[in-house]
Design an enzyme around this catalytic site. Sequence first.
Site, mmCIF file in Angstrom:
data_model
loop_
_atom_site.group_PDB
_atom_site.id
_atom_site.type_symbol
_atom_site.label_atom_id
_atom_site.label_comp_id
_atom_site.label_asym_id
_atom_site.label_seq_id
_atom_site.Cartn_x
_atom_site.Cartn_y
_atom_site.Cartn_z
ATOM 1 N N ASN A 158 0.747 -1.029 -0.177
ATOM 2 C CA ASN A 158 0.157 -0.066 0.017
ATOM 3 C C ASN A 158 0.993 1.449 0.062
ATOM 4 O O ASN A 158 1.515 1.471 1.005
ATOM 5 C CB ASN A 158 -0.914 0.132 1.026
ATOM 6 C CG ASN A 158 -1.915 -1.192 1.306
ATOM 7 O OD1 ASN A 158 -2.381 -1.572 0.237
ATOM 8 N ND2 ASN A 158 -2.149 -1.740 2.285
ATOM 9 N N GLN B 159 -2.841 2.490 2.755
ATOM 10 C CA GLN B 159 -1.558 2.573 3.739
ATOM 11 C C GLN B 159 -1.882 3.398 5.084
ATOM 12 O O GLN B 159 -2.323 4.634 4.986
ATOM 13 C CB GLN B 159 -0.299 3.474 3.071
ATOM 14 C CG GLN B 159 0.891 3.397 3.967
ATOM 15 C CD GLN B 159 2.190 4.037 3.376
ATOM 16 O OE1 GLN B 159 2.091 4.511 2.196
ATOM 17 N NE2 GLN B 159 3.091 3.880 4.064
ATOM 18 N N GLU B 160 -1.889 2.511 6.207
ATOM 19 C CA GLU B 160 -2.153 3.150 7.616
ATOM 20 C C GLU B 160 -1.019 3.891 8.118
ATOM 21 O O GLU B 160 -0.950 4.553 8.979
ATOM 22 C CB GLU B 160 -3.080 2.112 8.193
ATOM 23 C CG GLU B 160 -4.428 2.177 7.755
ATOM 24 C CD GLU B 160 -5.267 1.056 8.417
ATOM 25 O OE1 GLU B 160 -4.681 0.553 9.374
ATOM 26 O OE2 GLU B 160 -6.265 1.068 8.056
ATOM 27 N N HIS C 285 6.239 -0.617 3.970
ATOM 28 C CA HIS C 285 5.971 -2.046 4.338
ATOM 29 C C HIS C 285 5.592 -2.658 3.310
ATOM 30 O O HIS C 285 4.518 -2.299 2.854
ATOM 31 C CB HIS C 285 5.587 -2.109 5.915
ATOM 32 C CG HIS C 285 4.260 -1.556 5.996
ATOM 33 N ND1 HIS C 285 3.747 -0.379 6.011
ATOM 34 C CD2 HIS C 285 3.151 -2.375 5.506
ATOM 35 C CE1 HIS C 285 2.703 -0.325 6.007
ATOM 36 N NE2 HIS C 285 2.084 -1.291 5.746
ATOM 37 N N PHE C 286 6.138 -3.764 2.941
ATOM 38 C CA PHE C 286 5.337 -4.921 2.163
ATOM 39 C C PHE C 286 4.884 -6.029 3.050
ATOM 40 O O PHE C 286 5.383 -6.454 3.870
ATOM 41 C CB PHE C 286 6.489 -5.629 1.067
ATOM 42 C CG PHE C 286 6.990 -4.758 -0.022
ATOM 43 C CD1 PHE C 286 6.506 -4.696 -1.165
ATOM 44 C CD2 PHE C 286 8.084 -3.966 0.279
ATOM 45 C CE1 PHE C 286 6.820 -4.051 -2.339
ATOM 46 C CE2 PHE C 286 8.474 -2.978 -0.751
ATOM 47 C CZ PHE C 286 7.888 -3.033 -1.985
#
Length: 139
Positions: free
Chosen positions: A89, A96-97, A102-103
């Site tokens: 994301n 994306q939070e 990060h994957f």
Amino acid sequence: MNAGQPSIFARIVAGEIPCHRVFENQHVLAFLDVNPLADGHTLLLPKRAVERLEALTPDEAAELGRAMVQVARKILGATEAPGLNILLNDGRVTGQEVPHLHFHLIPRRAGDGLGYRWQPLKRTAQELAELAQRIRAQP
Ligand code: AMP
């Protein structure tokens, strides 16, 4: 998240917050997602706190790519899952939070019910050619 405050992942990298670590080297950390979509759902991130993929240096991207292959092998070996989705994301609009790149590595099995809507647009060859040209022309 407050501007200037370290994100939760920066705090995990710093060792201030615990995680279930599955891989670590000088540049990269991988740990289990606390709300996994499947057993073995792992987050892989650069230790440097960059928010977006586009912010990585070429060396950081290479380190992350190398680690991704190693971590994918480990997850598949440990879970015996037949497949893996790798998801990023990249930006808030994508969901994306946590603003630290990060994957998600998510083991997949037949009939697991995971997946997302995939509704292809209809585009002519001419439209695709023009768009490919615009993308190629970007620096
Ligand atoms: P994203 O929406 O791509 O930013 O995903 C953030 C992910 O981080 C979610 O799947 C969360 O479950 C996961 N997450 C949030 N906090 C933690 C934590 N402390 N340890 C492990 N995973 C976390």
